[in-house]
Design a protein around this motif. Sequence first.
Motif, short mmCIF file in Angstrom:
data_model
loop_
_atom_site.label_atom_id
_atom_site.label_comp_id
_atom_site.label_asym_id
_atom_site.label_seq_id
_atom_site.Cartn_x
_atom_site.Cartn_y
_atom_site.Cartn_z
N ILE A 25 0.84 -1.20 0.00
CA ILE A 25 0.00 0.00 0.00
C ILE A 25 0.87 1.24 0.00
CG2 ILE A 25 -1.63 1.36 1.39
CD1 ILE A 25 -2.88 -1.38 2.21
N GLU A 26 1.96 1.26 0.77
CA GLU A 26 2.85 2.41 0.79
C GLU A 26 3.46 2.64 -0.58
OE1 GLU A 26 4.17 1.82 5.44
OE2 GLU A 26 5.67 1.62 3.87
N GLU A 27 3.89 1.56 -1.23
CA GLU A 27 4.47 1.70 -2.57
C GLU A 27 3.43 2.25 -3.54
OE1 GLU A 27 6.14 -1.98 -3.86
OE2 GLU A 27 7.47 -2.10 -2.13
N GLU A 28 2.22 1.73 -3.49
CA GLU A 28 1.17 2.17 -4.40
C GLU A 28 0.80 3.63 -4.15
OE1 GLU A 28 -0.59 0.78 -7.07
OE2 GLU A 28 1.14 -0.53 -6.95
N SER A 29 0.71 4.05 -2.87
CA SER A 29 0.29 5.41 -2.59
C SER A 29 1.35 6.43 -3.00
CB SER A 29 -0.05 5.56 -1.11
OG SER A 29 1.10 5.38 -0.32
N GLU A 30 2.62 6.01 -3.05
CA GLU A 30 3.69 6.92 -3.45
C GLU A 30 3.86 6.97 -4.96
OE1 GLU A 30 7.16 5.67 -1.37
OE2 GLU A 30 6.25 5.98 0.59
N LYS A 31 3.28 6.03 -5.67
CA LYS A 31 3.42 5.99 -7.13
C LYS A 31 2.77 7.22 -7.75
CE LYS A 31 3.67 1.51 -9.28
NZ LYS A 31 2.91 0.42 -9.80
N GLU A 32 3.42 7.76 -8.75
CA GLU A 32 2.87 8.90 -9.45
C GLU A 32 2.99 8.61 -10.93
OE1 GLU A 32 3.15 13.34 -8.21
OE2 GLU A 32 4.90 12.88 -9.43
N GLY A 33 1.93 8.82 -11.66
CA GLY A 33 1.96 8.58 -13.09
C GLY A 33 2.77 9.65 -13.80
N GLU A 34 3.36 9.26 -14.92
CA GLU A 34 4.11 10.23 -15.72
C GLU A 34 3.25 10.65 -16.89
OE1 GLU A 34 8.59 10.53 -16.63
OE2 GLU A 34 7.73 9.42 -18.29
N LEU A 35 3.04 11.93 -17.01
CA LEU A 35 2.22 12.51 -18.05
C LEU A 35 2.91 12.37 -19.41
CD1 LEU A 35 -0.45 14.11 -18.02
CD2 LEU A 35 0.90 16.18 -17.89
N THR A 36 2.16 11.99 -20.43
CA THR A 36 2.73 11.91 -21.77
C THR A 36 2.60 13.28 -22.44
OG1 THR A 36 0.62 11.13 -22.65
CG2 THR A 36 2.24 9.46 -22.05
N VAL A 37 3.60 13.65 -23.22
CA VAL A 37 3.62 14.97 -23.84
C VAL A 37 4.15 14.90 -25.27
CG1 VAL A 37 3.95 16.24 -21.66
CG2 VAL A 37 5.95 15.49 -22.95
N ASP A 38 3.78 15.90 -26.05
CA ASP A 38 4.42 16.20 -27.33
C ASP A 38 5.08 17.56 -27.14
OD1 ASP A 38 3.47 13.94 -28.57
OD2 ASP A 38 1.89 14.95 -29.70
N ILE A 48 4.14 22.74 -25.96
CA ILE A 48 3.99 21.48 -25.24
C ILE A 48 2.51 21.14 -25.22
CG2 ILE A 48 4.28 20.25 -23.05
CD1 ILE A 48 6.61 22.18 -22.44
N LYS A 49 2.18 19.90 -25.62
CA LYS A 49 0.79 19.44 -25.61
C LYS A 49 0.70 18.17 -24.78
CE LYS A 49 -0.60 21.28 -30.08
NZ LYS A 49 -1.22 20.95 -31.38
N SER A 50 -0.39 18.06 -24.02
CA SER A 50 -0.60 16.87 -23.21
C SER A 50 -2.09 16.65 -22.98
CB SER A 50 0.10 17.02 -21.86
OG SER A 50 -0.03 15.84 -21.12
N MET A 51 -2.51 15.39 -23.02
CA MET A 51 -3.91 15.05 -22.75
C MET A 51 -4.13 15.04 -21.24
SD MET A 51 -5.40 14.83 -25.61
CE MET A 51 -6.99 14.30 -24.99
N ILE A 52 -5.06 15.87 -20.79
CA ILE A 52 -5.37 15.95 -19.36
C ILE A 52 -6.86 15.77 -19.13
CG2 ILE A 52 -3.37 17.36 -18.73
CD1 ILE A 52 -5.46 19.76 -18.81
N ALA A 53 -7.53 15.04 -20.02
CA ALA A 53 -8.98 14.84 -19.90
C ALA A 53 -9.32 14.31 -18.51
CB ALA A 53 -9.45 13.87 -20.96
N GLY A 54 -10.38 14.84 -17.94
CA GLY A 54 -10.83 14.39 -16.63
C GLY A 54 -10.17 15.10 -15.46
N VAL A 55 -9.30 16.07 -15.74
CA VAL A 55 -8.62 16.81 -14.68
C VAL A 55 -9.25 18.20 -14.58
CG1 VAL A 55 -6.42 17.74 -13.87
CG2 VAL A 55 -6.47 15.58 -15.13
N ARG A 56 -9.70 18.54 -13.38
CA ARG A 56 -10.25 19.88 -13.15
C ARG A 56 -9.11 20.89 -13.15
NH1 ARG A 56 -13.25 16.96 -8.91
NH2 ARG A 56 -11.54 17.60 -7.57
N PRO A 57 -9.34 22.09 -13.68
CA PRO A 57 -8.27 23.11 -13.67
C PRO A 57 -7.70 23.37 -12.28
CG PRO A 57 -10.07 23.81 -15.08
CD PRO A 57 -10.53 22.55 -14.38
N ASP A 58 -8.52 23.28 -11.24
CA ASP A 58 -8.02 23.48 -9.88
C ASP A 58 -7.05 22.38 -9.45
OD1 ASP A 58 -9.59 25.71 -9.75
OD2 ASP A 58 -11.16 24.81 -8.52
N ASP A 59 -7.11 21.22 -10.10
CA ASP A 59 -6.24 20.09 -9.76
C ASP A 59 -5.01 20.03 -10.66
OD1 ASP A 59 -7.94 19.28 -7.75
OD2 ASP A 59 -9.07 17.94 -9.05
N LEU A 60 -4.73 21.11 -11.38
CA LEU A 60 -3.60 21.17 -12.31
C LEU A 60 -2.66 22.29 -11.90
CD1 LEU A 60 -2.81 19.67 -14.90
CD2 LEU A 60 -3.94 21.47 -16.18
#
Length: 140
Positions: A25-38, A48-60
């Motif tokens: 659980i500790e390993e999973e909770s520390e995992k962070e995804g890497e955003l894909t970019v062009d 720089i372009k990146s798909m951020i669908a489903g992310v609220r502007p306040d969470d970016l």
Amino acid sequence: MEEETAPKGKSDHHKTDTDVASSWIEEESEKEGELTVDVYQTPEMIIIKSMIAGVRPDDLDVTIARDVVTIRGKREEERVANEDDYYVRELYWGSFSRTIQLPEEIDVDESEAVEKHGLLILKLPKLDKKRSSKLKVRTV
């Protein structure tokens, strides 16, 4: 027959199911995804372009400096089905980030970020290193 020895304090024979589960659980909770970019350039800008669908502007969070850009965010999952009811689960939910080293310096003050249909677009004007201006010397 040679006996294998585990490093001090690392014996798997004495770990409980709770120990194994909590370390997972500790390993999973520390995992962070890497955003894909062009990332590409025009004569005047770095884009720089990146798909951020489903992310609220306040969470970016987009942080820029003259030669580096960091994009961080969090995509919150809306649970609509039980875990056992999924056939396939490929979407990434949770925190993500990406730091991009820029090929040349940019004008931080003139940079802009826009989101359109889930696509984040950063427009980063290049610094014009050939541009010069004269300073007027004044008496004080």
